[in-house]
Structures are given as C-alpha cells and as structure tokens.
Design a protein around this motif. Structure first.
Motif, mmCIF file in Angstrom:
data_model
loop_
_atom_site.group_PDB
_atom_site.id
_atom_site.type_symbol
_atom_site.label_atom_id
_atom_site.label_comp_id
_atom_site.label_asym_id
_atom_site.label_seq_id
_atom_site.Cartn_x
_atom_site.Cartn_y
_atom_site.Cartn_z
ATOM 1 N N GLY A 3 1.005 -1.042 0.413
ATOM 2 C CA GLY A 3 0.119 0.363 0.371
ATOM 3 C C GLY A 3 0.817 1.066 0.038
ATOM 4 O O GLY A 3 0.401 2.594 -0.907
ATOM 5 N N THR A 4 1.768 0.738 1.074
ATOM 6 C CA THR A 4 2.594 2.451 0.518
ATOM 7 C C THR A 4 3.231 2.411 -0.978
ATOM 8 O O THR A 4 3.178 3.526 -0.866
ATOM 9 C CB THR A 4 4.107 2.467 1.764
ATOM 10 N N GLU A 5 4.081 1.900 -0.831
ATOM 11 C CA GLU A 5 4.770 1.829 -2.698
ATOM 12 C C GLU A 5 3.504 2.532 -3.273
ATOM 13 O O GLU A 5 3.858 3.947 -4.774
ATOM 14 C CB GLU A 5 5.194 0.811 -3.241
ATOM 15 N N ALA A 6 1.871 2.075 -2.987
ATOM 16 C CA ALA A 6 1.100 1.982 -4.901
ATOM 17 C C ALA A 6 0.802 3.393 -4.660
ATOM 18 O O ALA A 6 0.618 4.564 -5.707
ATOM 19 C CB ALA A 6 0.050 0.832 -4.458
ATOM 20 N N SER A 7 0.500 3.911 -3.090
ATOM 21 C CA SER A 7 -0.252 5.328 -3.318
ATOM 22 C C SER A 7 0.814 6.513 -2.878
ATOM 23 O O SER A 7 0.265 7.196 -2.851
ATOM 24 C CB SER A 7 -0.686 5.230 -1.684
ATOM 25 N N GLY A 8 2.384 5.853 -2.941
ATOM 26 C CA GLY A 8 2.793 7.612 -2.565
ATOM 27 C C GLY A 8 2.758 8.014 -1.221
ATOM 28 O O GLY A 8 2.881 9.361 -1.173
ATOM 29 N N THR A 9 2.446 6.953 -0.285
ATOM 30 C CA THR A 9 2.016 8.277 1.161
ATOM 31 C C THR A 9 2.948 6.337 2.139
ATOM 32 O O THR A 9 2.813 5.865 1.663
ATOM 33 C CB THR A 9 0.571 8.205 1.280
ATOM 34 N N VAL A 237 -14.953 8.215 -1.302
ATOM 35 C CA VAL A 237 -14.837 6.384 -1.912
ATOM 36 C C VAL A 237 -14.019 5.518 -0.564
ATOM 37 O O VAL A 237 -12.745 6.168 -1.038
ATOM 38 C CB VAL A 237 -14.894 5.813 -3.455
ATOM 39 N N MET A 238 -14.539 4.264 -0.689
ATOM 40 C CA MET A 238 -12.598 4.529 0.089
ATOM 41 C C MET A 238 -13.084 2.670 0.080
ATOM 42 O O MET A 238 -13.657 1.774 -0.092
ATOM 43 C CB MET A 238 -13.189 3.725 1.633
ATOM 44 N N PHE A 239 -11.888 1.717 -0.543
ATOM 45 C CA PHE A 239 -12.245 0.084 -0.424
ATOM 46 C C PHE A 239 -12.481 -0.423 0.426
ATOM 47 O O PHE A 239 -12.036 -0.054 1.978
ATOM 48 C CB PHE A 239 -10.108 -0.234 -1.192
ATOM 49 N N GLY A 240 -12.894 -1.520 0.534
ATOM 50 C CA GLY A 240 -13.561 -2.516 1.078
ATOM 51 C C GLY A 240 -13.102 -3.924 0.500
ATOM 52 O O GLY A 240 -14.089 -4.585 -0.222
ATOM 53 N N SER A 241 -12.724 -4.807 1.267
ATOM 54 C CA SER A 241 -12.526 -6.537 0.873
ATOM 55 C C SER A 241 -14.354 -6.822 0.454
ATOM 56 O O SER A 241 -13.971 -7.861 -0.011
ATOM 57 C CB SER A 241 -11.188 -7.054 1.262
ATOM 58 N N GLU A 261 -7.144 -2.170 -10.486
ATOM 59 C CA GLU A 261 -7.545 -1.251 -11.532
ATOM 60 C C GLU A 261 -8.747 -1.097 -12.057
ATOM 61 O O GLU A 261 -8.331 0.091 -12.903
ATOM 62 C CB GLU A 261 -7.805 -3.066 -12.470
ATOM 63 N N LEU A 262 -9.292 -1.168 -11.035
ATOM 64 C CA LEU A 262 -10.649 -0.360 -11.679
ATOM 65 C C LEU A 262 -9.917 1.639 -11.242
ATOM 66 O O LEU A 262 -10.854 2.574 -11.001
ATOM 67 C CB LEU A 262 -11.957 -0.834 -10.393
ATOM 68 N N CYS A 263 -9.055 1.655 -10.272
ATOM 69 C CA CYS A 263 -8.298 2.673 -9.576
ATOM 70 C C CYS A 263 -7.489 3.147 -10.919
ATOM 71 O O CYS A 263 -6.741 4.453 -10.560
ATOM 72 C CB CYS A 263 -8.131 2.880 -8.881
ATOM 73 N N ALA A 264 -7.053 2.498 -11.418
ATOM 74 C CA ALA A 264 -5.970 2.674 -12.220
ATOM 75 C C ALA A 264 -5.394 3.889 -13.124
ATOM 76 O O ALA A 264 -4.505 4.520 -13.061
ATOM 77 C CB ALA A 264 -5.450 1.890 -13.373
ATOM 78 N N GLY A 265 -6.794 4.712 -13.059
ATOM 79 C CA GLY A 265 -6.765 5.720 -13.619
ATOM 80 C C GLY A 265 -7.119 6.695 -13.301
ATOM 81 O O GLY A 265 -7.158 7.758 -13.824
ATOM 82 N N LEU A 266 -7.100 6.750 -11.659
ATOM 83 C CA LEU A 266 -6.988 7.848 -10.291
ATOM 84 C C LEU A 266 -5.322 8.393 -10.705
ATOM 85 O O LEU A 266 -4.064 7.716 -10.706
ATOM 86 C CB LEU A 266 -7.728 7.414 -9.357
ATOM 87 N N SER A 267 -5.713 9.239 -10.487
ATOM 88 C CA SER A 267 -4.230 10.439 -9.373
ATOM 89 C C SER A 267 -3.223 9.671 -8.375
ATOM 90 O O SER A 267 -4.520 8.635 -7.980
ATOM 91 C CB SER A 267 -4.603 11.864 -9.339
ATOM 92 N N ALA A 268 -2.287 9.195 -8.501
ATOM 93 C CA ALA A 268 -1.676 8.994 -7.086
ATOM 94 C C ALA A 268 -2.249 9.734 -5.863
ATOM 95 O O ALA A 268 -2.700 8.336 -5.182
ATOM 96 C CB ALA A 268 0.167 9.386 -6.782
ATOM 97 N N GLU A 270 -5.600 10.963 -5.535
ATOM 98 C CA GLU A 270 -6.770 10.099 -5.312
ATOM 99 C C GLU A 270 -7.288 8.337 -5.363
ATOM 100 O O GLU A 270 -7.814 8.109 -4.338
ATOM 101 C CB GLU A 270 -7.648 9.915 -6.416
ATOM 102 N N ARG A 271 -6.212 7.885 -5.572
ATOM 103 C CA ARG A 271 -5.550 6.258 -5.011
ATOM 104 C C ARG A 271 -5.655 6.168 -3.411
ATOM 105 O O ARG A 271 -5.658 5.164 -3.618
ATOM 106 C CB ARG A 271 -4.429 5.182 -5.815
ATOM 107 N N ALA A 272 -4.449 7.387 -3.219
ATOM 108 C CA ALA A 272 -4.002 7.112 -1.590
ATOM 109 C C ALA A 272 -5.798 7.574 -1.154
ATOM 110 O O ALA A 272 -5.851 6.511 0.172
ATOM 111 C CB ALA A 272 -3.386 8.209 -1.342
ATOM 112 N N ALA A 273 -6.299 7.785 -1.377
ATOM 113 C CA ALA A 273 -7.637 8.310 -0.863
ATOM 114 C C ALA A 273 -8.636 7.419 -0.672
ATOM 115 O O ALA A 273 -8.654 7.031 0.629
ATOM 116 C CB ALA A 273 -8.658 9.172 -1.268
ATOM 117 N N VAL A 274 -9.047 6.342 -1.222
ATOM 118 C CA VAL A 274 -9.896 5.138 -1.937
ATOM 119 C C VAL A 274 -9.342 4.221 -1.127
ATOM 120 O O VAL A 274 -9.889 3.308 -0.810
ATOM 121 C CB VAL A 274 -9.715 4.897 -3.280
ATOM 122 N N PHE A 275 -8.319 3.854 -1.572
ATOM 123 C CA PHE A 275 -7.099 3.269 -0.446
ATOM 124 C C PHE A 275 -6.538 3.420 1.367
ATOM 125 O O PHE A 275 -5.865 2.312 1.742
ATOM 126 C CB PHE A 275 -5.886 2.151 -1.211
#
Length: 288
Positions: A3-9, A237-241, A261-268, A270-275
């Motif tokens: 998660g840290t690597e993917a979100s940049g946070t 929007v927030m991710f839940g399994s 994959e569904l969030c691939a088009g978002l900015s870094a 925005e992805r950090a928000a969702v995840f």
C-alpha cells in the motif's frame, strides 16, 4: 505491491470492510443457504492478517455480521488487542428507547453502527420515526452509520441522509447493484442522487459477489465502479474487501488487485484516498 508503494504515502492501506465469525461461538443462520457452503466455516482475524499483509493492507475496519450486541462487544475486545483493526462497525437496536445509553456504555474502538436494512421487508424502514430517532443518537455519539441497502431501498436512504445532515453515512457495497445482469438503471440515477449529499461516503466493496461468481470479469465491474467514482469522487470512496464473503467469487489478493485496476486511471493522491484516506476521514481512524 504494498500500500505504501502504490499510494506514494507513508500511511498503510486500509481495508474498510471485512468480517470474522466463529461458528463454535454462535450460529450464523444466514450461512445455511446451500450456495454459501464454501464460507460456512470459522474465519478468524489471524487468518485475515496473512492475506492483508500479502496485499499491502496495514489497517482494517471490522464490520458486524449479526444483529447481536454481544458480537459487537466481542469485536471491540478483538480490536483492542489487534494492531490490524483500526475500528469496528457494530450493531445496536436503533429502535430501542435507550439506544443513546447503549452507545454510551460500549467500549472504545467503535466507529460506526450498521443494521441489515437489506433484510427489512419494508422498503421505507429507514424513514420510520423510531429508526430516525436512533440514527440521531448515533450522530450525537460522534459515530458514522453504514448503509446496507439494496437498490430498491435507495429512495428511503436518500430521504434519510437529507433529513440527517449531521450524520456521516457510509454506503456499503454500492448498494448491491445487479452486476450479474449488467443493468445500470435505476441504480445509477439513485446513486448520483445519494452522492449529491456531502455527508455520504461509498465503499468500493462487494462487487465480485454481485457479479456472476464463476465467470465474472473486471469489465463487468467497470460501469458500476465508474458510476460511483464519478458520483462521489475518490475523496468519498473507500476500498473494502468484504472478506470472507468475497471468497465466494475471488480470493483476498484478487479483490485487492481488481480494486487497483478499477482505480488505475486516478491520480496518486486519489488512489491514496480510496485505499486509506477516505476511510480514515469518514471513520475518524487517525493516523494509525
């Protein structure tokens, strides 16, 4: 990918929706349906922790399963001993006259309340005066409320979030749209109407089990994810399994990768928000 690597946070990813249950402690009658046989067994937090770590998830929100206050108390105790669980979505009887006192008497760690509205035969259950009184008590306690609804119950949900602007609502599983059939309306229009209220968030969760369990593809999920992301914006929007229910259609790691994959088009950001960021804000989880 972590998660840290993917979100940049530096903040770990948050899984904002999962369950546990121990069939040796209490019966779960809802699991008696034949189609649910694959998950008719005990699922523990230790079991989830292995999958979460592999997927880069560092914090979670544990969500009630049964309309049982004892379960909620047990979940709060479990969370207090866990470095993984950041908060609990519990259950209380919203219609009880002493609901405020019940909430005040619960241990720390509670972040929201949920009731299985999807099982209520009255599509207007959320608009009942006794329910509204209970929801007001939830707001006064500084908690959020998880909406577990079906598409035909969205009109009542829309009316309710408008009537209680002081209460934060979190819509579970996109209100379970008919992904298997590919039908978008009237669900999509109602989602946009619900999202127009700023006190409502939405979980990007439960999608694979609303699709065809055996043959779903990511393309089946796209229209529904896009509708929610456009309506609410990634900041709500927030991710839940939805583990372990998700296991009926996909394993934990697959659910996480599909969400990516569904969030691939978002900015870094925005992805950090969702995840993570959205869940922390909606549920007031803090930085842990």
């Amino acid at each position: 990918m972590s998660g840290t690597e993917a979100s940049g946070t530096e903040a770990p990813w948050v899984d904002a929706h999962h369950h546990v249950w121990d069939l040796g402690v209490r019966a779960h009658g809802w699991l008696d349906a034949e189609k649910l046989a694959p998950i008719r067994r005990t699922f523990t937090l230790d079991r989830l922790a292995e999958h979460a770590a592999a997927a880069g998830v560092g914090r979670t929100v544990l969500v009630q399963v049964l309309p049982d206050l004892t379960e909620t108390v047990e979940f709060l105790a479990l969370a207090a001993e866990s470095e993984l669980v950041a908060g609990v979505v519990g259950w209380v009887d919203l219609t009880a006259p002493a609901v405020a006192e019940t909430l005040a008497g619960l241990p720390g760690g509670l972040v929201a309340i949920r009731h299985g509205v999807q099982a209520e035969p009255d599509p207007g259950w959320l608009t009942r005066p006794d329910v509204r009184r209970g929801l007001a008590a939830v707001a006064s306690a500084g908690l959020a409320y998880d909406l577990l609804t079906l598409p035909h119950q969205l009109p009542a949900a829309i009316d309710t979030v408008a009537a209680l602007p002081e209460l934060t609502f979190v819509l579970d599983h996109l209100s379970k749209p008919p992904i298997a059939s590919g039908q978008l309306e009237p669900w999509a229009s109602r989602i946009r109407e619900l999202a127009a209220h700023p006190n409502v968030y939405c979980k990007l969760s439960g999608m694979v089990t609303e699709a065809d369990w055996a043959s779903w593809r990511v393309t089946d999920l796209w229209p529904y994810a896009e509708t929610v992301l456009a309506a609410f914006g990634p900041e709500r929007v927030m991710f839940g399994s939805d583990w372990p229910v998700c296991l009926l259609a996909a394993d934990y790691e697959r659910v996480v990768s599909v969400a990516e994959e569904l969030c691939a088009g978002l900015s870094a950001g925005e992805r950090a928000a969702v995840f993570g960021g959205t869940a922390r804000r909606a549920y007031r989880l803090g930085d842990g």
